[in-house]
Motif scaffolding. Structure first.
Motif, PDB file in Angstrom:
ATOM      1  N   HIS A  95      38.400  45.326  44.360  1.00 38.49           N
ATOM      2  CA  HIS A  95      39.671  44.791  43.869  1.00 38.49           C
ATOM      3  C   HIS A  95      40.291  43.991  45.018  1.00 38.49           C
ATOM      4  N   PRO A  96      41.058  42.934  44.715  1.00 43.54           N
ATOM      5  CA  PRO A  96      41.687  42.168  45.795  1.00 43.54           C
ATOM      6  C   PRO A  96      42.480  43.033  46.774  1.00 43.54           C
ATOM      7  N   ASN A 127      56.096  42.680  41.188  1.00 46.92           N
ATOM      8  CA  ASN A 127      56.515  41.468  41.893  1.00 46.92           C
ATOM      9  C   ASN A 127      55.272  40.842  42.509  1.00 46.92           C
ATOM     10  N   PRO A 128      54.722  39.803  41.887  1.00 46.83           N
ATOM     11  CA  PRO A 128      53.466  39.218  42.377  1.00 46.83           C
ATOM     12  C   PRO A 128      53.583  38.496  43.714  1.00 46.83           C
ATOM     13  N   ASP A 129      54.784  38.227  44.169  1.00 47.86           N
ATOM     14  CA  ASP A 129      54.952  37.529  45.446  1.00 47.86           C
ATOM     15  C   ASP A 129      56.072  38.186  46.271  1.00 47.86           C
ATOM     16  N   ALA A 160      48.367  39.994  47.397  1.00 41.77           N
ATOM     17  CA  ALA A 160      49.276  39.280  46.481  1.00 41.77           C
ATOM     18  C   ALA A 160      48.826  37.838  46.326  1.00 41.77           C
ATOM     19  N   ARG A 161      48.505  37.234  47.443  1.00 43.30           N
ATOM     20  CA  ARG A 161      48.047  35.837  47.422  1.00 43.30           C
ATOM     21  C   ARG A 161      46.744  35.723  46.634  1.00 43.30           C
ATOM     22  N   PHE A 165      46.201  33.595  43.298  1.00 39.59           N
ATOM     23  CA  PHE A 165      45.309  32.441  43.435  1.00 39.59           C
ATOM     24  C   PHE A 165      43.916  32.954  43.799  1.00 39.59           C
ATOM     25  N   PRO A 166      43.185  33.495  42.835  1.00 39.01           N
ATOM     26  CA  PRO A 166      41.868  34.076  43.133  1.00 39.01           C
ATOM     27  C   PRO A 166      40.942  33.104  43.869  1.00 39.01           C
ATOM     28  N   SER A 167      40.252  33.665  44.845  1.00 42.10           N
ATOM     29  CA  SER A 167      39.269  32.932  45.641  1.00 42.10           C
ATOM     30  C   SER A 167      39.853  31.760  46.404  1.00 42.10           C
TER      31      SER A 167
END
Length: 173
Positions: A95-96, A127-129, A160-161, A165-167
């Motif tokens: 997982h990220p 909160n994604p950011d 979060a980043r 923004f995957p990859s």
């Protein structure tokens, strides 16, 4: 009276879905969720730290909310969906959050890591950011005895980043 006491100690049937797998068991009414996960299901990634909700090493997601499984009865989890650290990786891919903890040295001794990762997931779902103070506030209740919170905060920021923004190439911090 004796019959009532016997009844209170009778196993309680529960059905839980843990990391996507549904289980049906009868548990002792006083069994804590952390012991059910570790001893009943063999999911030892959930650590037992303080047994008093002070450290957060036993944190799991119960119906999407971070809870300290050392103070939740397994019977209270009947019908719930539970995510443990073992359920974060999918199809052999970290997982990220796991990847970020590894890359940012947020693992340290590793004892608090499962609880930190699951609490971080809740933080990022809400909160994604998040800012660093928001990450720190979100992780309150999860203690790192290595005292290296800066690496953990960096790991959550990186996760979060990556989740937004995957990859994407990692930015220098």
């Amino acid at each position: 009276m004796a019959q009532v006491m016997h009844s209170a100690l009778s196993p309680v049937p529960i059905t839980v879905t843990v990391n996507g797998t549904t289980y049906h068991h009868a548990v002792e009414p006083r069994m804590l969720l952390v012991y059910y996960l570790r001893e009943g299901l063999g999911l030892v990634g959930t650590h037992i730290g303080c047994d008093t909700t002070s450290c957060g090493a036993c944190t799991v997601l119960l119906n999407g909310l971070a809870v300290k499984s050392c103070t939740v009865l397994a019977a209270q989890a009947d019908g719930a969906e539970i995510l443990t650290v073992e359920g974060l990786a999918r199809n052999g891919q970290l997982h990220p959050i796991q990847e970020a903890f590894w890359l940012e040295h947020g693992l340290q001794c590793g004892f608090c890591t499962p609880g930190m990762m699951l609490t971080a997931l809740q933080v990022l779902q809400r909160n994604p950011d998040p800012s660093d103070p928001e990450i720190r506030r979100g992780l309150e209740g999860n203690l790192c005895r290595c005292t290296g919170y800066q690496h953990i905060v960096k790991a959550v920021r990186r996760a979060a980043r990556e989740m937004r923004f995957p990859s994407s190439p990692a930015r220098a911090d």
